[in-house]
Design a protein around this motif. Structure first.
Motif, PDB file in Angstrom:
ATOM      1  N   LEU A  46      49.759   4.203  33.846  1.00  0.00           N
ATOM      2  CA  LEU A  46      49.302   4.909  35.036  1.00  0.00           C
ATOM      3  C   LEU A  46      48.116   4.177  35.660  1.00  0.00           C
ATOM      4  O   LEU A  46      47.209   3.733  34.946  1.00  0.00           O
ATOM      5  CB  LEU A  46      48.898   6.352  34.711  1.00  0.00           C
ATOM      6  CG  LEU A  46      50.058   7.365  34.669  1.00  0.00           C
ATOM      7  CD1 LEU A  46      50.905   7.179  33.421  1.00  0.00           C
ATOM      8  CD2 LEU A  46      49.538   8.791  34.752  1.00  0.00           C
ATOM      9  N   ARG A  47      48.152   4.082  36.984  1.00  0.00           N
ATOM     10  CA  ARG A  47      47.094   3.381  37.713  1.00  0.00           C
ATOM     11  C   ARG A  47      46.631   4.233  38.896  1.00  0.00           C
ATOM     12  O   ARG A  47      47.222   5.252  39.207  1.00  0.00           O
ATOM     13  CB  ARG A  47      47.594   2.017  38.207  1.00  0.00           C
ATOM     14  CG  ARG A  47      47.931   1.037  37.091  1.00  0.00           C
ATOM     15  CD  ARG A  47      46.696   0.640  36.286  1.00  0.00           C
ATOM     16  NE  ARG A  47      46.997  -0.349  35.254  1.00  0.00           N
ATOM     17  CZ  ARG A  47      47.323  -0.073  33.999  1.00  0.00           C
ATOM     18  NH1 ARG A  47      47.429   1.204  33.610  1.00  0.00           N
ATOM     19  NH2 ARG A  47      47.539  -1.050  33.134  1.00  0.00           N
ATOM     20  N   ARG A  48      45.584   3.771  39.552  1.00  0.00           N
ATOM     21  CA  ARG A  48      44.960   4.516  40.641  1.00  0.00           C
ATOM     22  C   ARG A  48      46.006   5.019  41.636  1.00  0.00           C
ATOM     23  O   ARG A  48      46.852   4.265  42.094  1.00  0.00           O
ATOM     24  CB  ARG A  48      43.934   3.633  41.364  1.00  0.00           C
ATOM     25  CG  ARG A  48      43.117   4.377  42.427  1.00  0.00           C
ATOM     26  CD  ARG A  48      42.032   3.462  42.995  1.00  0.00           C
ATOM     27  NE  ARG A  48      41.121   4.195  43.848  1.00  0.00           N
ATOM     28  CZ  ARG A  48      41.277   4.338  45.177  1.00  0.00           C
ATOM     29  NH1 ARG A  48      42.318   3.778  45.777  1.00  0.00           N
ATOM     30  NH2 ARG A  48      40.403   5.012  45.889  1.00  0.00           N
ATOM     31  N   GLY A  49      45.933   6.307  41.935  1.00  0.00           N
ATOM     32  CA  GLY A  49      46.863   6.927  42.862  1.00  0.00           C
ATOM     33  C   GLY A  49      48.072   7.568  42.213  1.00  0.00           C
ATOM     34  O   GLY A  49      48.824   8.280  42.877  1.00  0.00           O
ATOM     35  N   ASP A  50      48.297   7.320  40.913  1.00  0.00           N
ATOM     36  CA  ASP A  50      49.393   7.985  40.211  1.00  0.00           C
ATOM     37  C   ASP A  50      49.039   9.453  39.957  1.00  0.00           C
ATOM     38  O   ASP A  50      47.879   9.863  40.050  1.00  0.00           O
ATOM     39  CB  ASP A  50      49.699   7.280  38.895  1.00  0.00           C
ATOM     40  CG  ASP A  50      50.463   5.971  39.110  1.00  0.00           C
ATOM     41  OD1 ASP A  50      51.108   5.836  40.159  1.00  0.00           O
ATOM     42  OD2 ASP A  50      50.395   5.095  38.222  1.00  0.00           O
ATOM     43  N   VAL A  51      50.063  10.223  39.596  1.00  0.00           N
ATOM     44  CA  VAL A  51      49.910  11.679  39.482  1.00  0.00           C
ATOM     45  C   VAL A  51      50.136  12.136  38.052  1.00  0.00           C
ATOM     46  O   VAL A  51      51.110  11.728  37.398  1.00  0.00           O
ATOM     47  CB  VAL A  51      50.901  12.407  40.415  1.00  0.00           C
ATOM     48  CG1 VAL A  51      50.793  13.919  40.261  1.00  0.00           C
ATOM     49  CG2 VAL A  51      50.651  12.013  41.871  1.00  0.00           C
ATOM     50  N   VAL A  52      49.237  12.998  37.578  1.00  0.00           N
ATOM     51  CA  VAL A  52      49.385  13.685  36.295  1.00  0.00           C
ATOM     52  C   VAL A  52      49.631  15.158  36.588  1.00  0.00           C
ATOM     53  O   VAL A  52      48.816  15.810  37.251  1.00  0.00           O
ATOM     54  CB  VAL A  52      48.128  13.540  35.425  1.00  0.00           C
ATOM     55  CG1 VAL A  52      48.286  14.332  34.127  1.00  0.00           C
ATOM     56  CG2 VAL A  52      47.837  12.089  35.128  1.00  0.00           C
ATOM     57  N   GLY A 150      39.148  10.061  40.922  1.00  0.00           N
ATOM     58  CA  GLY A 150      40.433  10.663  41.251  1.00  0.00           C
ATOM     59  C   GLY A 150      40.258  11.888  42.123  1.00  0.00           C
ATOM     60  O   GLY A 150      39.178  12.131  42.685  1.00  0.00           O
ATOM     61  N   ALA A 151      41.313  12.695  42.232  1.00  0.00           N
ATOM     62  CA  ALA A 151      41.266  13.869  43.107  1.00  0.00           C
ATOM     63  C   ALA A 151      42.287  14.904  42.659  1.00  0.00           C
ATOM     64  O   ALA A 151      43.212  14.607  41.902  1.00  0.00           O
ATOM     65  CB  ALA A 151      41.531  13.470  44.562  1.00  0.00           C
TER      66      ALA A 151
END
Length: 501
Positions: A46-52, A150-151
């Motif tokens: 998982l990298r920046r902008g991926d979703v959990v 993140g956000a």
């Protein structure tokens, strides 16, 4: 700031306390565990902008997942655990989630969701098809050196029955740097710091509880997390943990006000210095009663999951402007008519907030994003609320364009239940509306025009309610059914919901 900041200065301070049991998680543990999970997710690709995606009840581990995403440049999408497997699976798929983390208490919902995901972790016990959350953290590699911010990306119910992800732009900073406007505003308005104990009784998958818990951690306070809301237990927890700040919805106020006087006065709630409410209109009489009971420490804000703007009002201002949700503290307010022209003070129109950039978009739905923007000003956005502003800039909400139902602080779009009921063989035409409810604010009612030859009855009403509940989440289903001869529609077929209500 973030938990790592406070882990350095006050490592043993409780970051989370479970209200019912007293179980504690320190800032050191929150920092260590969220850093370990961030490493696990990074090693999984998982990298920046991926979703959990997160499927959870109110547990401390939910906040570990939250902070793992926020310190990794990832989006976290918390899913309402009252949804059906089909509904929850749609969100996982639509969001593009690459990982699903779930509480074992929700195993029946978790197991069928996200079967194709490479990363599925469960905490609190085993879940079929999921790896152990605890084992993954124990075997995590060294901390990541980079911590992009993140956000939170949550889903709102859609008027067509399909929820839409509300995607903010990822901040261009690291998690330990200042710059979050919500944290700055909350800190300035409520003066929250490391000495505060914040009581959170609402489901953490909702926008306000999730974001407020994160905000309290950013400011160094302790989150007292209740597993569920109970009016008397809330007073007991406030006394036990010397709670200083809490946030509720008006339904919770009403349930506490309905407690017998000897119960309400039994508990010492003098530690409270801020009782905050939002999410739904609060009856004027109920709010006045809360201020009479607790004193001038009741605060209100108006915002949305989209976080496109915010108003604020304290007790003194509210008593001078009863019914108002306050003046803007984030974004400039504009009230516009259907053609986008600003209207004079006191005139009801669509509520827009102006920001210096587009604060959100609807994931995978450019048309819906465009519909939220003013026709001439791209950075003026609305969620469809109607209201008016007085000469002093105080906002008064009037209604929802979409006739969205707000029950107990939860937004319910009637189209989902209408789509289900329209398929029932006994139904010729149907509309779902909100009707007044003294405790919940509104309740969901189905108004049904029956098929030819079908007679209305209590048994059929119960059947229609059960039919709906078997296909969508129970809270979206009608609690009552009214049979009428014909629904009011225009010659072109448009349903006149205002007339119906």
């Amino acid at each position: 700031m973030y938990p790592g900041t406070h882990a350095q200065t006050a490592p043993d301070r409780p970051a989370v306390i479970v209200a019912e049991t007293g179980e504690q998680m320190s800032y050191r543990q929150l920092d260590d565990d969220s850093a370990a999970l961030a490493r696990v997710l990074h090693d999984a690709g998982l990298r920046r902008g991926d979703v959990v995606a997160l499927l959870t009840d109110n547990t401390p581990q939910a906040l570990v997942v939250l902070w793992a995403a926020l310190r990794s440049g990832l989006y976290i999408t918390a899913i309402n655990h009252h949804l059906t497997a089909k509904e929850a699976g749609y969100i996982v798929t639509d969001s593009g989630a690459r990982a699903l983390i779930a509480s074992a208490a929700l195993w029946e919902l978790a197991e069928p969701v996200g079967a194709g995901l490479a990363v599925r972790l469960a905490y609190g016990g085993p879940v079929e098809g999921f790896d152990s959350f605890e084992d993954a953290l124990a075997g995590a590699g060294p901390r990541l050196t980079e911590q992009p911010c993140g956000a939170v990306m949550l889903y709102s119910s859609g008027t067509t029955g399909f929820p839409k992800g509300i995607q903010p732009e990822l901040p261009n900073r690291s998690v330990d740097q200042p710059g979050d406007p919500i944290v700055a505003i909350a800190g300035a308005l409520y003066h929250i710091d490391g000495s505060d104990s914040y009581y959170s009784p609402a489901p953490i998958y909702h926008a306000a509880p999730l974001r407020w818990c994160a905000m309290v951690h950013a400011l160094g306070g302790t989150v007292v997390l209740a597993k569920r809301f109970d009016a008397q237990a809330t007073l007991e927890h406030i006394e036990r943990y010397r709670v200083t700040v809490t946030q509720m919805v008006p339904t919770m106020f009403i349930r506490m006000l309905k407690l017998p006087d000897d119960v309400r006065t039994r508990y010492d709630v003098s530690s409270l210095r801020a009782v905050i409410h939002a999410a739904a209109p609060c009856p004027v009489d109920a709010k006045r009663a809360m201020i009479d009971w607790l004193g001038p420490i009741v605060y209100e804000y108006y915002s949305a999951t989209e976080a496109h703007g915010m108003t604020f009002i304290d007790s003194a201002d509210w008593l001078a402007h009863p019914g108002s949700v306050g003046r803007s503290v984030l974004g400039t307010l504009h009230i516009c008519d259907d053609d986008g022209r600003e209207v004079p003070p006191g005139t009801v129109g669509t509520v827009y907030f102006e920001r210096d950039a587009l604060p959100f978009c609807y994931l995978n739905d450019d048309e819906k994003t465009a519909s939220a923007q003013h026709p001439e000003h791209a950075f003026w956005t609305t969620v469809g609320d109607l209201g008016s502003v007085d000469e002093d800039g105080y906002l008064y909400l009037a209604d929802r364009k979409s006739f969205m139902i707000i029950s107990g602080g939860v937004n319910i779009y009637p189209q989902e239940a209408e789509n289900v009921l329209a398929l029932h063989p006994a139904v010729h035409d149907v509309a779902v509306i909100g009707v007044p409810d003294p405790e919940m604010g509104e309740q969901v009612r189905a108004v049904v025009q029956l098929a030819e030859g079908v007679q209305g009855s209590d048994e059929l009403a119960a059947e229609l309610i059960d039919y709906t509940r078997s296909r969508i989440a129970h809270y979206k289903a009608p609690r009552s059914v009214r049979f009428i001869d014909e629904l009011p529609r225009t010659p072109t077929g448009k349903l006149l919901k205002g007339t119906l209500r």
